[in-house]
Design a protein around this motif. Structure first.
Motif, short mmCIF file in Angstrom:
data_model
loop_
_atom_site.label_atom_id
_atom_site.label_comp_id
_atom_site.label_asym_id
_atom_site.label_seq_id
_atom_site.Cartn_x
_atom_site.Cartn_y
_atom_site.Cartn_z
N THR A 284 0.69 -0.91 0.42
CA THR A 284 -0.10 -0.11 -0.10
C THR A 284 0.97 1.58 -0.39
OG1 THR A 284 -1.55 -0.94 1.32
CG2 THR A 284 -1.83 1.15 1.21
N GLU A 285 0.76 2.08 -1.32
CA GLU A 285 1.80 3.29 -0.86
C GLU A 285 0.47 4.78 -0.11
OE1 GLU A 285 2.59 6.77 -4.10
OE2 GLU A 285 0.31 5.21 -4.34
N PRO A 286 2.06 4.48 1.13
CA PRO A 286 1.24 6.08 2.24
C PRO A 286 0.86 6.95 0.74
CG PRO A 286 3.77 5.85 1.56
CD PRO A 286 3.69 5.09 0.43
N ARG A 287 0.63 7.87 2.64
CA ARG A 287 -0.71 9.15 2.01
C ARG A 287 0.27 9.91 1.50
NH1 ARG A 287 -5.61 11.15 2.38
NH2 ARG A 287 -5.73 13.05 2.91
N ALA A 288 1.50 10.34 1.97
CA ALA A 288 2.27 11.16 2.31
C ALA A 288 3.08 11.36 0.75
CB ALA A 288 2.95 11.55 3.57
N LEU A 289 2.53 12.12 0.20
CA LEU A 289 3.29 12.31 -1.22
C LEU A 289 4.37 13.19 -1.40
CD1 LEU A 289 0.38 12.35 -4.22
CD2 LEU A 289 1.48 9.77 -2.78
N GLU A 290 5.88 12.69 -2.17
CA GLU A 290 6.73 14.07 -2.13
C GLU A 290 5.68 14.86 -3.87
OE1 GLU A 290 9.15 15.65 -1.01
OE2 GLU A 290 9.26 14.23 0.66
N ILE A 291 5.35 16.17 -3.33
CA ILE A 291 4.68 16.89 -5.07
C ILE A 291 5.94 17.65 -5.71
CG2 ILE A 291 2.51 18.19 -5.37
CD1 ILE A 291 0.93 16.92 -3.62
N LEU A 292 5.83 18.06 -7.23
CA LEU A 292 6.32 18.43 -7.33
C LEU A 292 5.21 20.11 -8.20
CD1 LEU A 292 8.71 20.61 -8.67
CD2 LEU A 292 8.88 18.19 -10.71
N LEU A 293 5.60 20.71 -7.78
CA LEU A 293 3.67 21.92 -8.41
C LEU A 293 4.70 22.76 -9.03
CD1 LEU A 293 2.03 23.03 -8.04
CD2 LEU A 293 2.25 24.56 -6.17
N VAL A 294 4.13 22.50 -10.32
CA VAL A 294 5.23 23.44 -11.25
C VAL A 294 3.95 24.93 -11.97
CG1 VAL A 294 6.14 23.79 -14.15
CG2 VAL A 294 6.25 21.56 -12.05
N ASP A 295 4.05 26.07 -12.11
CA ASP A 295 3.40 26.95 -12.42
C ASP A 295 4.36 27.89 -12.37
OD1 ASP A 295 1.51 29.40 -11.87
OD2 ASP A 295 -0.06 27.70 -11.88
N ASP A 296 3.76 29.46 -13.11
CA ASP A 296 4.43 30.90 -13.27
C ASP A 296 4.14 31.85 -12.36
OD1 ASP A 296 3.09 32.28 -15.41
OD2 ASP A 296 2.39 30.20 -15.18
N GLU A 297 3.22 31.75 -11.84
CA GLU A 297 2.71 32.53 -11.06
C GLU A 297 3.10 32.59 -9.84
OE1 GLU A 297 0.83 35.37 -11.76
OE2 GLU A 297 -0.03 34.85 -13.73
N GLU A 298 3.51 33.03 -8.73
CA GLU A 298 4.69 32.64 -7.59
C GLU A 298 3.23 32.60 -6.32
OE1 GLU A 298 7.33 35.05 -4.08
OE2 GLU A 298 6.44 35.52 -6.17
N ILE A 299 1.50 33.57 -7.40
CA ILE A 299 0.62 33.51 -5.46
C ILE A 299 0.51 32.01 -6.20
CG2 ILE A 299 -0.80 34.12 -7.13
CD1 ILE A 299 -2.31 35.90 -5.29
N ILE A 300 0.21 31.40 -6.99
CA ILE A 300 -0.77 30.11 -7.22
C ILE A 300 0.81 29.03 -6.05
CG2 ILE A 300 -1.18 28.87 -8.96
CD1 ILE A 300 -3.32 31.10 -8.85
N ARG A 301 1.76 29.75 -6.91
CA ARG A 301 2.23 28.36 -6.29
C ARG A 301 2.54 28.23 -4.39
NH1 ARG A 301 6.16 30.77 -9.70
NH2 ARG A 301 7.70 31.74 -8.03
#
Length: 538
Positions: free
Chosen positions: A414-431
């Motif tokens: 079973t894959e653990p709940r916590a993920l390593e997410i890579l968030l890619v967005d050009d808007e700093e406010i969205i990041r």
């Protein structure tokens, strides 16, 4: 007679070709009335419905009279248009007792000849009407025949000019709507980012323990942001974005469903008239979108009939395939000025607070997205008709199945709940705001301001197991970067985020495995559900 014929020839050679349009018809009917010694002379144009005619030149008792329209049925003109010369030397009222104009004129005699266009089709007539018996038919007939060719030519020319002006106005309207649609698309993209930040922060704070008053304020922010998201979706619909999931649709069934709802809510205030073609072909469409368009049209129609009236639905097969829906009301109609602006976003004649002015513009955009068209017809006092035309339906292209998943080896972990997410967005406010959401859900987040930076992170061997990838970024877009991402990480789940689903995104979802679309803006609950769905799909 010879002298009168000579004068008619001179009129055509000189005055007839020196003037055009209204000036020509005015000069012609005046010439006929005076030279033939009759009280009335007229040139009539056959209207497109083939049941009515309109005078383009009318001489009445020594004066030029205003234009009139009338029903052909039961008149002597009905026996002339598209047929042959008709002469009634006397007793015309007794022969046509249902013609009120003859009674008003005090008519006794009538002579009329048909006019034909260059393709041999009926286009109108010339007639003279007298209050006394008409004994000399040959003289009057000869004069009418002499001027008929020039008269028919001018009628056809005038009609072609009117059609040219109509098409030019229609083209200008379409160009204006295209420009506004492009603007709407850009505004929608920017607004989505603003709303995304608001929703991200507000929904994250709402998940944390708060006092009741603060929770109410956050709920208010989320409600306002959600309403703004709906408004932005309306703008993207007006921009004519492509359909997300078209399927073969029975338009008649959609109409019947809308009618059932109307009958349950209008309390017989509005009479509903249905004329649906039983053999109407299915079209490729989004049922929810078409239903929304129909609902908007019905709301507008009912608002235009505050004291009640008739709402009609018609469907028919178009020549060459496709289908048309016509929604017609018997309301107050629109002035030409209102009709010219009716499809513009945010234009409304309703009182403040009663409408946004997006109903018709969204309907126009939805039809454009379907590859069809919307045509608006309206006149003050006669009501409004909106025609929706859909192209012939085609089955959507099947997406080739991807490679089968590799067979499991050994026990399933079973894959653990916590993920390593890579968030890619050009808007700093969205990041910043999206990172806060993801961390609140228990995930670790690394951010990148563009696709190139994200690819560099993947090449470094970072332990990323899910990517949130913005579609609309300067340089390399999200969907364009997917090919390189798949070379580096073939099985990495990707949530492709955008407020506008364009063809490139559709292709990316169809071609690359484990790519899912997450519409922006989204709440923390929607992000959680999307992450879980992407993980479960793998």
């Amino acid at each position: 007679m010879e002298e009168l014929v000579r004068e008619a020839l001179v009129f055509v050679a000189q005055k007839g070709w020196a003037s055009s349009g209204g000036d020509f018809f005015t000069a012609l009917v005046s010439f006929l009335g005076e030279k033939l010694g009759v009280e009335y002379a007229l040139v009539d144009e056959l209207l497109p419905d083939q049941k009515r005619a309109r005078t383009v030149g009318l001489y009445a008792s020594g004066k030029v009279a205003p234009s009139i329209e009338y029903e052909l049925r039961g008149t002597p003109c009905e026996n002339v248009i598209g047929k042959s010369l008709c002469w009634y030397p006397s007793g015309i009222q007794a022969l046509f007792p249902d013609d009120p104009l003859l009674r008003e004129m005090g008519a006794e005699s009538y002579l009329g000849i048909p006019l034909w266009n260059s393709r041999g089709g009926p286009i109108g007539l010339i007639a003279v009407v007298g209050k006394r018996p008409m004994a000399n038919r040959a003289e009057a007939e000869a004069v009418l025949q002499i001027v008929a060719v020039r008269c028919a030519h001018e009628l056809e020319h005038q009609r072609s000019e009117e059609e040219r002006h109509r098409l030019e106005a229609q083209l200008l309207q379409y160009q204006k709507l295209e420009a506004i649609g492009s603007l709407a698309s850009g505004v929608a993209h920017d607004m989505n980012n603003v709303l995304a930040a608001i929703m991200n922060v507000a929904s994250t704070l709402r998940e944390r323990p708060r006092d009741d008053e603060t929770a109410q304020y956050l709920d208010l922010i989320l409600t306002a942001a959600t309403r703004g998201r709906t408004l932005v979706k309306g703008l993207t619909a007006f921009a004519g974005e492509r359909l997300n999931s078209p399927v073969p649709v029975d338009l008649n069934r959609l109409i019947e469903t809308e009618v059932e709802l109307l009958r349950a809510t209008t309390h017989s205030r509005v009479q509903i008239d249905l004329a649906l073609e039983a053999s109407l072909p299915q079209v490729l469409a989004e049922p929810a979108t078409v239903s929304s368009v129909l609902m908007n049209l019905c709301v507008n129609a009912i608002d235009a009939m505050p004291a009640g009236g008739t709402l009609s639905f018609r469907s028919r097969t178009l020549p060459g395939g496709g289908a048309e829906i016509a929604v017609t009301d018997s309301g107050k109609g629109m002035t030409p000025e209102v009709r010219a602006k009716a499809l513009d976003p945010f234009f409304t004649t309703k009182p403040r607070g009663k409408g946004t002015g997006l109903g018709l513009s969204i309907a126009y955009g939805a039809m454009k997205a379907h590859g069809g068209s919307l045509e608006l017809e309206s006149e003050v006092g006669t009501g409004t008709c909106v025609r929706l035309r859909f192209p012939a339906g085609r089955a959507p292209a099947a997406v080739p199945p991807g490679p089968p998943p590799p067979a499991a080896v050994g026990p399933t972990v079973t894959e653990p709940r916590a993920l390593e997410i890579l968030l890619v967005d050009d808007e700093e406010i969205i990041r910043r705001s999206t990172s806060a959401m993801a961390r609140h859900l228990g995930h670790a987040v690394t951010t990148a301001s563009g696709a190139s930076e994200a690819l560099a992170i993947l090449r470094s061997g970072a332990g990323v197991n899910l990517m949130l990838l913005d579609e609309n970024m300067p340089g390399l877009s999200g969907s364009a970067a997917l090919g390189e991402i798949r070379l580096l990480r073939p099985d990495l789940p990707v949530l492709l985020c955008s407020g506008l689903v364009d063809p490139a995104m559709e292709d990316a979802v169809g071609i690359h495995p484990r790519v899912h679309v997450l519409p922006k803006p989204f709440s923390i609950g929607e992000l959680k559900a999307a992450i879980e769905a992407a993980r479960a799909a793998g």
